[in-house]
Design a protein around this motif. Structure first.
Motif: not given
Length: 267
Positions: A98-109
């Motif tokens: 589940e952390w993938v979406a949060g990681l993407a958001s933090r990296h402005h993806l």
């Protein structure tokens, strides 16, 4: 893939045929990346970190393949890419944590595409249509290599200096990699790329410039890649479909077995 309905056929968690195809895909990419002079491809449990030094997001980033992927390793890799000024993306399977979406958001993806991973279980049965004359690209023929690169770039409407790096002579000298050019009435009109690993033929870089679309050339070059793979021993074909290509591949007998949430910088 937001504008069409994707029908997931026989999709099951941990389906062996899907897993084998995904393993063949990552094997092919590992081999391909070995041809990039400054490229990197690093495997760990359920995580791939890669880059090519090319200024396009798809060519740098991470692939999250399953629930054991380590978030810290993925984040550090993206931070390093950002520090080098390289654009990047996150590709992920449905079984990713589940952390993938949060990681993407933090990296402005912030642009999310759901990319179908498709399988064809009988590539030897696919018939190559007549009308498009297809030939294998000889890596020692600089003119044919450059032609395939230009068709690829024109088909994806991107810079040949970047996209062409996937179809260099060095890449095509690898025994697992082959490119093809299709002609209609003597004029180059389409290109495609095939990889052969683990009994699977991967279909990549199917590209038809706008002036030649809707005439069956994409179908023909895809079938030719599959036929060559089957002749070399492949029992299964796989690909990741674009929105434009998906209906063609479905009509050819490919079935979508997974949708991969993939994260890119906002356009």
């Amino acid at each position: 893939m937001s504008n069409i309905a994707v029908d997931l056929h026989e999709a099951r968690e941990n389906d062996p045929s899907t897993q084998r195809a995904v393993t063949a895909f990552t094997s092919a990419m590992r081999i391909l990346w070995s041809a990039f002079p400054d490229g990197a491809w690093r495997d760990s449990a359920d995580l791939v970190r890669y880059d090519t030094e090319q200024p396009t997001p798809r060519f740098n980033g991470v692939v999250v393949l399953g629930p054991e992927a380590d978030e810290e390793s993925a984040s550090q890799w993206l931070d390093a890419l950002a520090g080098r000024g390289l654009p990047y993306c996150i590709l992920s399977r449905p079984s990713a944590p589940e952390w993938v979406a949060g990681l993407a958001s933090r990296h402005h993806l912030d642009r999310v595409e759901h990319e179908p991973f498709m399988i064809h279980s009988s590539p030897a049965e696919v018939v190559v249509p007549q009308g498009t004359v297809i030939s294998r690209v000889d890596p020692e023929d600089a003119g044919e290599v450059a032609l395939a690169q230009q068709l690829f770039a024109d088909g994806f409407e991107g810079p040949v200096e970047v996209l062409g790096s996937l179809m260099t002579a060095e890449v095509l000298r690898l025994p697992e990699m082959e490119a093809y050019v299709g002609r209609a009435d003597g004029q180059p009109c389409t290109t495609g790329f095939g990889t052969l690993t683990d009994g699977h033929v991967g279909v990549f870089n199917i590209a038809t410039p706008p002036a030649y679309r809707t005439r069956g050339h994409g179908h023909a070059i895809t079938a030719a890649v599959m036929a060559a793979g089957a002749a070399a021993g492949a029992h299964t074909a796989y690909l990741q479909a674009s929105e434009m290509g998906y209906p063609i591949y479905e009509r050819m007998g490919f079935r979508a077995v997974e949708l991969w949430p993939s994260y890119y910088p906002a356009e």
